[in-house]
Design a protein around this motif. Structure first.
Motif, short mmCIF file in Angstrom:
data_model
loop_
_atom_site.label_atom_id
_atom_site.label_comp_id
_atom_site.label_asym_id
_atom_site.label_seq_id
_atom_site.Cartn_x
_atom_site.Cartn_y
_atom_site.Cartn_z
N UNK A 59 0.80 -1.22 0.00
CA UNK A 59 0.00 0.00 0.00
C UNK A 59 0.84 1.28 0.00
N UNK A 60 2.15 1.15 -0.13
CA UNK A 60 2.98 2.35 -0.16
C UNK A 60 2.54 3.28 -1.29
N UNK A 61 2.19 4.50 -0.91
CA UNK A 61 1.73 5.48 -1.89
C UNK A 61 0.29 5.30 -2.31
N UNK A 62 -0.44 4.34 -1.72
CA UNK A 62 -1.82 4.06 -2.13
C UNK A 62 -2.78 4.10 -0.95
N UNK A 63 -2.37 4.74 0.14
CA UNK A 63 -3.23 4.75 1.32
C UNK A 63 -4.53 5.51 1.06
N UNK A 64 -4.51 6.44 0.11
CA UNK A 64 -5.73 7.15 -0.23
C UNK A 64 -6.82 6.23 -0.72
N UNK A 65 -6.43 5.17 -1.45
CA UNK A 65 -7.42 4.22 -1.96
C UNK A 65 -8.10 3.47 -0.81
N UNK A 66 -7.35 3.25 0.29
CA UNK A 66 -7.94 2.59 1.45
C UNK A 66 -9.00 3.48 2.08
N UNK A 67 -8.68 4.77 2.23
CA UNK A 67 -9.66 5.69 2.82
C UNK A 67 -10.91 5.80 1.95
N UNK A 68 -10.73 5.85 0.65
CA UNK A 68 -11.88 5.99 -0.24
C UNK A 68 -12.72 4.71 -0.32
N UNK A 69 -12.12 3.59 -0.04
CA UNK A 69 -12.83 2.31 -0.12
C UNK A 69 -13.09 1.71 1.27
N UNK A 70 -13.04 2.55 2.30
CA UNK A 70 -13.16 2.04 3.67
C UNK A 70 -14.50 1.36 3.92
N UNK A 71 -15.58 1.89 3.35
CA UNK A 71 -16.89 1.26 3.54
C UNK A 71 -16.92 -0.15 2.97
N UNK A 72 -16.39 -0.31 1.76
CA UNK A 72 -16.35 -1.63 1.15
C UNK A 72 -15.47 -2.60 1.93
N UNK A 73 -14.33 -2.11 2.42
CA UNK A 73 -13.43 -2.97 3.21
C UNK A 73 -14.11 -3.40 4.50
N UNK A 74 -14.85 -2.46 5.13
CA UNK A 74 -15.55 -2.78 6.37
C UNK A 74 -16.63 -3.83 6.14
N UNK A 75 -17.41 -3.66 5.07
CA UNK A 75 -18.44 -4.65 4.76
C UNK A 75 -17.81 -6.01 4.45
N UNK A 76 -16.68 -5.98 3.75
CA UNK A 76 -15.97 -7.22 3.45
C UNK A 76 -15.56 -7.92 4.74
N UNK A 77 -15.07 -7.15 5.71
CA UNK A 77 -14.65 -7.74 6.98
C UNK A 77 -15.81 -8.28 7.79
N UNK A 78 -16.92 -7.51 7.83
CA UNK A 78 -18.07 -7.91 8.64
C UNK A 78 -18.80 -9.10 8.02
N UNK A 79 -19.08 -9.02 6.70
CA UNK A 79 -19.89 -10.05 6.05
C UNK A 79 -19.02 -11.16 5.45
N UNK A 80 -18.06 -10.76 4.60
CA UNK A 80 -17.27 -11.74 3.88
C UNK A 80 -16.35 -12.55 4.76
N UNK A 81 -15.84 -11.94 5.83
CA UNK A 81 -14.92 -12.64 6.73
C UNK A 81 -15.64 -13.10 7.99
N UNK A 82 -16.20 -12.14 8.76
CA UNK A 82 -16.80 -12.48 10.04
C UNK A 82 -18.01 -13.38 9.94
#
Length: 312
Positions: A59-82
């Motif tokens: 993620x070096x130099x790409x942390x902005x993409x994490x912030x912009x996709x935080x909702x999708x990552x959270x849903x992935x963690x809650x539904x897809x993983x948990x």
């Protein structure tokens, strides 16, 4: 076959095999008194810590993409993983590992209905045939004729895991173009969020969160509790995810996903060797139909649309 693709095939088989070991490792902890949320939180939490450094490097130099996709990552963690793992681990409390995993893999068929209902992508003939084949297989796995008695609670948890798996595919396949979060980073972030959420719910008393720290029974042998924890976190999570990502890059999504279906077969074999569990013959036939149905859905999902073929 080129060496790179041969290596990719090896990684795909390794991923399926290591994912399939999660059932026996989890069963050892659950039988020793661990709650399902505690086992899941430990698995994904340890895996997220181990993968944190390589994910950060990606993620070096790409942390902005994490912030912009935080909702999708959270849903992935809650539904897809948990949700997927809580459902599956609860299912194996009541069902043989192989049967629980077969119910979970019906999530691939659920994706078809989701895409039809939400995005208007009506399934083509091959997909419809795959869905019907998988449903027939489910009836045989459940053995509704009465030859086998399956716990309704176990079936419900297995189907809940299938819903979580469908979420895993839908959320994991979202393409953000240049803003896309790398697959390894998505998996690491999803596991970290899933672990934090489960621990938080456990701290508030909404989920049972308890564990034991003595000897546990694994494959008929008494071992330290750290053995199944290490197997569940390192073998069935870290190695499985990393090998799966390497396979997808070498083989492409289509071929690697087909090889990934062997997880069901590996799970039945591992459960037979370690837990002495083997489904009834009619359930094995049902499992074969579910795998065939999922394979048909996967194949049709990746076929170019007829208009695309004409324009090409």
């Amino acid at each position: 076959m080129p060496p790179a693709r041969s290596l990719g095939l090896l990684f795909a088989v390794l991923s399926a095999l290591t994912f399939s070991t999660s059932g026996p490792f989890a069963r050892a902890l659950l039988d020793a008194g661990w709650s399902t949320p505690a086992a899941v939180a430990t698995r994904v939490g340890v895996a997220a810590v181990v993968l944190a450094v390589p994910a950060a490097l990606l993620l070096r130099g790409r942390w902005g993409s994490v912030r912009r996709n935080l909702t999708g990552i959270t849903l992935f963690g809650v539904l897809g993983v948990g949700a997927t793992q809580v459902g599956y681990f609860n299912a194996i409390r009541y069902l043989p590992v192989g049967v629980a995993l077969l119910l979970e893999y019906l999530g691939v068929v659920l994706v078809v209905f989701w895409m039809w209902a939400v995005h208007g992508q009506r399934p083509r003939a091959l997909t419809a045939a795959g869905a019907v084949t998988a449903i027939v297989g489910l009836v045989l796995v459940l053995d509704l004729s009465g030859g086998a008695r399956l716990s309704p609670a176990g079936v419900a948890w297995g189907l809940f895991a299938g819903v979580g798996l469908a979420s895993y595919f839908v959320l994991g396949a979202r393409d953000s173009g240049d803003d896309e979060v790398p697959a390894l980073a998505l998996a690491t972030g999803g596991m970290a969020i899933g672990a934090v959420l489960l621990v938080a719910l456990g701290a508030t008393g909404l989920l049972p969160m308890h564990a034991t720290f003595g000897q546990v029974s694994l494959g008929g042998h008494q071992v330290n509790w750290l053995v199944p924890v290490a197997g569940l976190s390192l073998v069935a999570a870290v190695v499985a995810y990393v090998a799966g990502i390497a396979a997808a890059r070498a083989l492409g999504a289509r071929l690697s996903s087909f090889v990934g279906l062997t997880e069901v077969l590996f799970a039945v074999l591992v459960a037979w060797l370690v837990l002495d569990e083997l489904p009834a013959p009619v359930q094995i036939l049902g499992g074969a139909l579910i795998i065939a149905g999922v394979a048909l859905v996967r194949l049709d999902e990746r076929k170019p649309a007829p208009e695309a073929l004409v324009s090409a």
